[in-house]
Design a protein around this motif. Structure first.
Motif, mmCIF file in Angstrom:
data_model
loop_
_atom_site.group_PDB
_atom_site.id
_atom_site.type_symbol
_atom_site.label_atom_id
_atom_site.label_comp_id
_atom_site.label_asym_id
_atom_site.label_seq_id
_atom_site.Cartn_x
_atom_site.Cartn_y
_atom_site.Cartn_z
ATOM 1 N N LEU A 291 58.465 54.885 39.769
ATOM 2 C CA LEU A 291 57.572 53.754 40.038
ATOM 3 C C LEU A 291 56.125 54.106 39.709
ATOM 4 N N SER A 292 55.709 55.311 40.075
ATOM 5 C CA SER A 292 54.314 55.705 39.868
ATOM 6 C C SER A 292 53.974 55.805 38.390
ATOM 7 N N PHE A 293 54.826 56.487 37.613
ATOM 8 C CA PHE A 293 54.553 56.621 36.181
ATOM 9 C C PHE A 293 54.649 55.273 35.470
ATOM 10 N N ALA A 294 55.650 54.465 35.838
ATOM 11 C CA ALA A 294 55.791 53.153 35.198
ATOM 12 C C ALA A 294 54.616 52.250 35.555
ATOM 13 N N GLY A 295 54.222 52.245 36.830
ATOM 14 C CA GLY A 295 53.090 51.424 37.251
ATOM 15 C C GLY A 295 51.791 51.856 36.599
ATOM 16 N N ALA A 296 51.565 53.173 36.511
ATOM 17 C CA ALA A 296 50.347 53.669 35.863
ATOM 18 C C ALA A 296 50.336 53.302 34.389
ATOM 19 N N GLY A 297 51.504 53.396 33.728
ATOM 20 C CA GLY A 297 51.580 53.006 32.321
ATOM 21 C C GLY A 297 51.267 51.542 32.114
ATOM 22 N N LEU A 298 51.785 50.689 33.005
ATOM 23 C CA LEU A 298 51.505 49.259 32.925
ATOM 24 C C LEU A 298 50.023 48.981 33.099
ATOM 25 N N PHE A 299 49.399 49.633 34.066
ATOM 26 C CA PHE A 299 47.976 49.393 34.299
ATOM 27 C C PHE A 299 47.107 49.995 33.201
ATOM 28 N N SER A 300 47.596 51.023 32.505
ATOM 29 C CA SER A 300 46.864 51.513 31.329
ATOM 30 C C SER A 300 46.779 50.428 30.264
ATOM 31 N N LEU A 301 47.896 49.716 30.053
ATOM 32 C CA LEU A 301 47.897 48.609 29.094
ATOM 33 C C LEU A 301 47.005 47.469 29.572
ATOM 34 N N LEU A 302 47.046 47.175 30.879
ATOM 35 C CA LEU A 302 46.208 46.096 31.418
ATOM 36 C C LEU A 302 44.726 46.429 31.290
ATOM 37 N N GLN A 303 44.372 47.713 31.411
ATOM 38 C CA GLN A 303 42.979 48.113 31.212
ATOM 39 C C GLN A 303 42.541 47.822 29.777
ATOM 40 N N PHE A 304 43.417 48.099 28.848
ATOM 41 C CA PHE A 304 43.129 47.836 27.441
ATOM 42 C C PHE A 304 42.935 46.338 27.194
ATOM 43 N N LEU A 305 43.700 45.499 27.899
ATOM 44 C CA LEU A 305 43.656 44.050 27.680
ATOM 45 C C LEU A 305 42.590 43.348 28.509
ATOM 46 N N ALA A 306 42.028 44.022 29.529
ATOM 47 C CA ALA A 306 41.066 43.367 30.429
ATOM 48 C C ALA A 306 39.846 42.888 29.645
ATOM 49 N N PRO A 307 39.496 41.579 29.741
ATOM 50 C CA PRO A 307 38.400 41.045 28.934
ATOM 51 C C PRO A 307 37.020 41.163 29.579
ATOM 52 N N SER A 308 36.953 41.593 30.837
ATOM 53 C CA SER A 308 35.664 41.667 31.527
ATOM 54 C C SER A 308 35.601 42.930 32.376
ATOM 55 N N VAL A 309 34.369 43.289 32.764
ATOM 56 C CA VAL A 309 34.181 44.483 33.590
ATOM 57 C C VAL A 309 34.864 44.313 34.947
ATOM 58 N N LEU A 310 34.800 43.113 35.516
ATOM 59 C CA LEU A 310 35.428 42.875 36.817
ATOM 60 C C LEU A 310 36.930 43.113 36.746
ATOM 61 N N LEU A 311 37.589 42.537 35.747
ATOM 62 C CA LEU A 311 39.031 42.722 35.609
ATOM 63 C C LEU A 311 39.369 44.165 35.261
ATOM 64 N N PHE A 312 38.503 44.802 34.480
ATOM 65 C CA PHE A 312 38.722 46.207 34.157
ATOM 66 C C PHE A 312 38.661 47.064 35.425
ATOM 67 N N GLY A 313 37.704 46.771 36.298
ATOM 68 C CA GLY A 313 37.596 47.497 37.562
ATOM 69 C C GLY A 313 38.826 47.293 38.439
#
Length: 400
Positions: A291-313
């Protein structure tokens, strides 16, 4: 302590919390001086042209010495007692900060920081002790310790920046040394170690312990996973400020926003350590690792896709929450795959592996960004590492 030399429930809880608070002091002291270390080097006489080089040597040298020495201190803890080695680490760390307070040249600071690396060992030996006394509740105990260290690591840069700006750049070193004395006193008076250690035969020397561990495939798998976890985490963190500039189109407030976002990741660590530790006890450490590795991998992709500083944070908060789950579950899993007589050696090697990952991550991230000119590929690389690790654990690793 009971008549057979074991700790009572009250002494176990007391030891866990004293160790966690001590880890917060140690973690806070370690990061207290980071915000202004290059400025302190300039104050000590380093030229502006080579201050970055001095800073790299001072920081990297400390971690290299720490990586080399931690397995040795862990192995010694198996033989002379874990509490003694934890006290040794806290006392020597405080001395290193007091030496830094009196530094008169960059070379003096380098010497003090190398001695600081030599003093590493508080956390891995504390992990080994908590795993020993907590038995089936090792996950919760280690999670509490990880959360304590995360709290100190998060608060350190903020306090250091404030103290440095208000009272000069030497005072934070003095405060860090006093904080580590506080950790020493907590361990001295509140941390308990069983009087009778079952199965601690210590056949052979330190080299023999390392040789036995090198033949433990389950342990080596966990060591590889902790390197991947730390590498995937640190591949991103040093480039956060640059990514913020890309998102905002300006360097204004980039340093402040980077500090706040890294602080959010630290908060996730404080909350995530105890949470994942308890989940490891209930679900098994293998499930938590997946769960931890899969969740971290998913959030790595979401960081790449985040369009604003707030969402990136917000995605950094999730990323930190899952990566600390990787640290907690792997560290808890170590206690399940090694003999109690080699716990100190095992956790010393585990800490060394974390340092290796911490060194490889920034180097790999910088290499990818410089060669491709794309920060986005750094986030994608982190995601690939973590998702591949999650798949490997699910398919290959047995239940822990």
């Amino acid at each position: 302590m009971t008549s057979d030399g074991k700790l009572t429930e009250r002494e176990i809880h007391q030891t866990i919390w004293a160790s966690a608070i001590g880890a917060a002091f140690i973690g806070g002291g370690a990061t207290l001086v980071f915000p202004f270390l290059p400025l302190f080097l300039l104050e000590l006489g380093a030229d502006r042209e080579n201050v970055a080089l001095w800073n790299s040597v001072v920081v990297s040298g400390m971690f290299i010495v720490g990586a080399l020495i931690m397995p040795v201190w862990g192995a010694l803890a198996d033989r002379v007692g874990m509490k003694k080695m934890i006290l040794r680490s806290a006392l020597c760390l405080s001395i290193s900060y007091f030496l830094s307070f009196f530094d008169q040249s960059p070379l003096h600071l380098l010497g003090a920081r190398l001695f600081q690396g030599f003093s590493f060992g508080f956390n891995p030996v504390s992990q080994a002790l908590l795993a020993e006394i907590s038995d089936i509740h090792a996950g919760s105990a280690i999670g509490t310790l990880v959360g304590g260290r995360a709290a100190g690591t998060m608060l350190g840069p903020f306090l250091g920046g404030i103290l440095g700006s208000l009272a000069g750049l030497r005072l934070p070193f003095l405060i860090a040394g006093i904080g580590d004395i506080g950790a020493f006193l907590l361990v001295l008076f509140l941390v308990k170690e069983p009087a009778v250690k079952t199965n601690k035969k210590h056949k052979g020397g330190i080299i023999t312990s390392f040789h036995r561990l090198s033949g433990n495939n389950k342990f080596l798998t966990l060591i590889g996973l902790i390197i991947i976890n730390q590498c995937a985490m640190l591949i991103i963190n040093p480039l956060i400020s640059l990514h913020i500039i890309e998102l905002t189109g300006s360097s204004d407030h980039a340093a402040l926003l980077s500090g706040l976002i890294c602080g959010a990741s630290g908060i996730a660590g404080v909350l995530g350590g105890p949470f994942w530790g308890k989940r490891g006890e209930k679900w098994g450490f293998k499930k938590v690792m997946v769960l931890s590795f899969a969740g971290a991998g998913l959030f790595s992709l979401l960081q790449f896709l985040a369009p604003s500083v707030l969402l990136f944070g917000m995605t950094q908060l999730g990323f930190g929450f899952f990566t600390i789950g990787g640290v907690t579950s792997i560290t808890g899993g170590v206690s399940k795959v090694v003999d109690p007589e080699e716990a100190g050696s095992a956790y010393g090697i585990n800490a060394e592996a974390m340092n290796i990952g911490n060194c490889l991550g920034p180097l790999l991230g910088g290499l990818i960004a410089s060669r491709t000119g794309s920060l986005g590929l750094v986030f994608i690389s982190s995601a690939i590492l973590q998702l591949a690790a999650a798949a490997f654990i699910y398919i290959k690793v047995k239940e822990l």
